[in-house]
Design an enzyme around this catalytic site. Structure first.
Site, short mmCIF file in Angstrom:
data_model
loop_
_atom_site.label_atom_id
_atom_site.label_comp_id
_atom_site.label_asym_id
_atom_site.label_seq_id
_atom_site.Cartn_x
_atom_site.Cartn_y
_atom_site.Cartn_z
N ARG A 1 0.83 -1.20 0.00
CA ARG A 1 0.00 0.00 0.00
C ARG A 1 0.88 1.26 0.00
O ARG A 1 2.07 1.20 0.26
CB ARG A 1 -0.89 0.03 1.26
CG ARG A 1 -2.02 -0.99 1.23
CD ARG A 1 -2.76 -1.02 2.54
NE ARG A 1 -1.98 -1.64 3.60
CZ ARG A 1 -2.38 -1.74 4.88
NH1 ARG A 1 -3.55 -1.27 5.24
NH2 ARG A 1 -1.61 -2.33 5.78
N HIS B 1 0.37 1.42 16.32
CA HIS B 1 0.18 0.23 17.19
C HIS B 1 1.26 0.15 18.26
O HIS B 1 1.91 -0.89 18.44
CB HIS B 1 0.17 -1.05 16.33
CG HIS B 1 -0.97 -1.10 15.37
ND1 HIS B 1 -2.28 -1.25 15.76
CD2 HIS B 1 -1.00 -0.99 14.01
CE1 HIS B 1 -3.07 -1.24 14.70
NE2 HIS B 1 -2.32 -1.08 13.62
N LYS C 1 2.25 1.95 7.34
CA LYS C 1 2.67 1.13 8.48
C LYS C 1 3.60 1.91 9.40
O LYS C 1 4.21 2.91 9.02
CB LYS C 1 3.41 -0.12 7.98
CG LYS C 1 2.55 -1.06 7.15
CD LYS C 1 1.33 -1.56 7.90
CE LYS C 1 1.67 -2.58 8.96
NZ LYS C 1 0.42 -3.06 9.63
N GLU D 1 -4.84 4.51 14.31
CA GLU D 1 -5.75 3.60 15.02
C GLU D 1 -6.36 4.20 16.28
O GLU D 1 -7.30 3.63 16.83
CB GLU D 1 -5.06 2.27 15.33
CG GLU D 1 -4.00 2.29 16.42
CD GLU D 1 -2.63 2.73 15.91
OE1 GLU D 1 -2.50 3.10 14.74
OE2 GLU D 1 -1.67 2.72 16.72
#
Ligand code: NAD
Length: 360
Positions: free
Chosen positions: A15, A94, A73, A116
């Site tokens: 991505r 994360h 990421k 997130e």
């Protein structure tokens, strides 16, 4: 503002954080966008499209040298060298699962805003949502594939044919993943049953599909029964912030038909099936008691082009606010402010502090 779009270098990550259309939106507002050459290749977006959108093509160091870096990421070790004081980093982080990265972000003084943890007033997580939509829609598709004989399945066609009944799809959880899975499974002609503990979710499905999807209250006896008739069982439960509840026990697996398939989308939270373990796109399945288990934890990675557009659709409005106002945007947008995890050496997200016993 000067904005950098580096190429993702984590293994099998294809991505890219911004599409050429998003870049054009940013450059039209007067921002400078530095795109690492080849960043969009895995999503079928060549450098020429970025150049035509007004981006300046550069190398990794060039993209990371921007005032704000937008990624997909979390940074991996090879990228730590680029983190520095005052850099605005907008990406999935994360951190509660990554102590080394947390320490590097703090030590470097990076301003880390995590996709997130951006959270709407009603509790929704708008930047996680698109990946649940993708995984939910993929679940019946991969399940149908693995029901084929050559894949170890029962040799069933999900939709059946006239004169031969369709397969039975049972979905545990009627949230974003479950609702999207139900829609696609029904579209493929399967007999669909959905279980949830939240009555309003079942009410919603019953209303929109007018009884064409069977809704069942989720409890142990009902799950035990549904598992016996499932040809394809999809795990889609979530208790926010917690490990997934183990709803399908080892002994229930023994009652399933040989060659039936389990796609446990909730595997990234530990899975709701006792026998599930995380697998990869390279080797997605294994057998337990003759039942095919699929436990890929990053399902959207298989469809990077769709996932890139789906993610960018949701992140662009926030990226635009950050580009216009910098960290001031956090004062004006409470949802975005909740995304702030690290700020100039301070940990600013409670759950991450709790995970590592650090002050926040
Ligand atoms: P969601 O919050 O929208 O939905 C979860 C649903 O589970 C809710 O409706 C909730 O009421 C229901 N639920 C909770 N306990 C239940 C129980 N005991 N029985 C039945 N239903 C129960 O969450 P979501 O966005 O749909 O995500 C579901 C899971 O999929 C999460 O673990 C998420 O991280 C995961 N996910 C995985 C991938 C992947 O690639 N594997 C991709 C995206 C999301």
């Amino acid at each position: 503002m000067i904005i950098g779009i580096p190429k993702e270098i984590k293994t099998l990550e294809s991505r890219v954080s911004m599409t050429p259309g998003a870049v054009e939106t940013l450059t039209r507002r007067g921002h400078t966008v530095l795109v690492e050459s080849g960043a969009g290749k895995g999503s079928g977006l060549p450098d020429e499209q970025y150049a035509a959108a007004g981006a300046k093509l550069t190398d990794a160091a060039g993209a990371w040298g921007a005032e704000m870096v937008i990624k997909v990421k979390e940074p991996i070790a090879a990228e730590y060298q680029y983190l520095r004081k005052g850099l605005l980093l907008f990406t999935y982080l994360h951190l509660a699962a990554d102590k080394p990265l947390t320490e590097v972000l703090l030590k470097s003084g990076t301003i880390g805003i995590a996709y997130e943890t951006v959270q709407l007033p009603g509790g929704g997580l708008p930047l996680l949502l698109p990946m649940s939509e993708v995984a939910g829609r993929m679940a019946p598709q991969v399940g149908a594939h693995h029901l084929e004989k050559s894949e170890g399945g029962r040799g069933l066609l999900l939709g059946g044919v006239p004169g031969v009944p369709q397969a039975s799809v049972v979905i545990l959880g009627a949230g974003v993943v479950g609702t999207n899975a139900a829609k696609i499974a029904m579209g493929m002609g399967a007999q669909v049953t959905v279980l949830d503990v939240n009555h309003s979710r079942l009410q919603y499905l019953d209303d929109i599909y007018q009884g064409r999807i069977v809704t069942v209250s989720s409890n142990e006896p009902n799950i035990r029964k549904a598992v016996t008739y499932a040809d394809l069982l999809i795990g889609a439960v979530l208790i926010t912030g917690a490990k997934a509840p183990r709803l399908v026990t080892r002994d229930m697996i023994g009652t399933m038909k040989e060659g039936s398939v389990i796609v446990d989308v909730a595997v990234d939270q530990g899975g709701c099936v006792e026998t599930i373990k995380a697998t990869t796109h390279a080797a997605p399945t294994y057998l337990v008691d003759g039942v095919v288990h699929y436990g890929v934890a990053n399902m959207p990675g298989a469809v990077p082009r769709t996932s890139t557009y789906a993610l960018c659709n949701q992140t662009l409005p926030y990226a635009m606010k950050l580009a216009q106002k910098g960290v001031e945007a956090l004062h004006e947008d409470r949802s975005l402010a909740l995304g702030l995890n690290t700020y100039l050496g301070e940990l600013t997200y409670g759950a991450v502090g709790e995970a590592f016993g650090m002050p926040s």
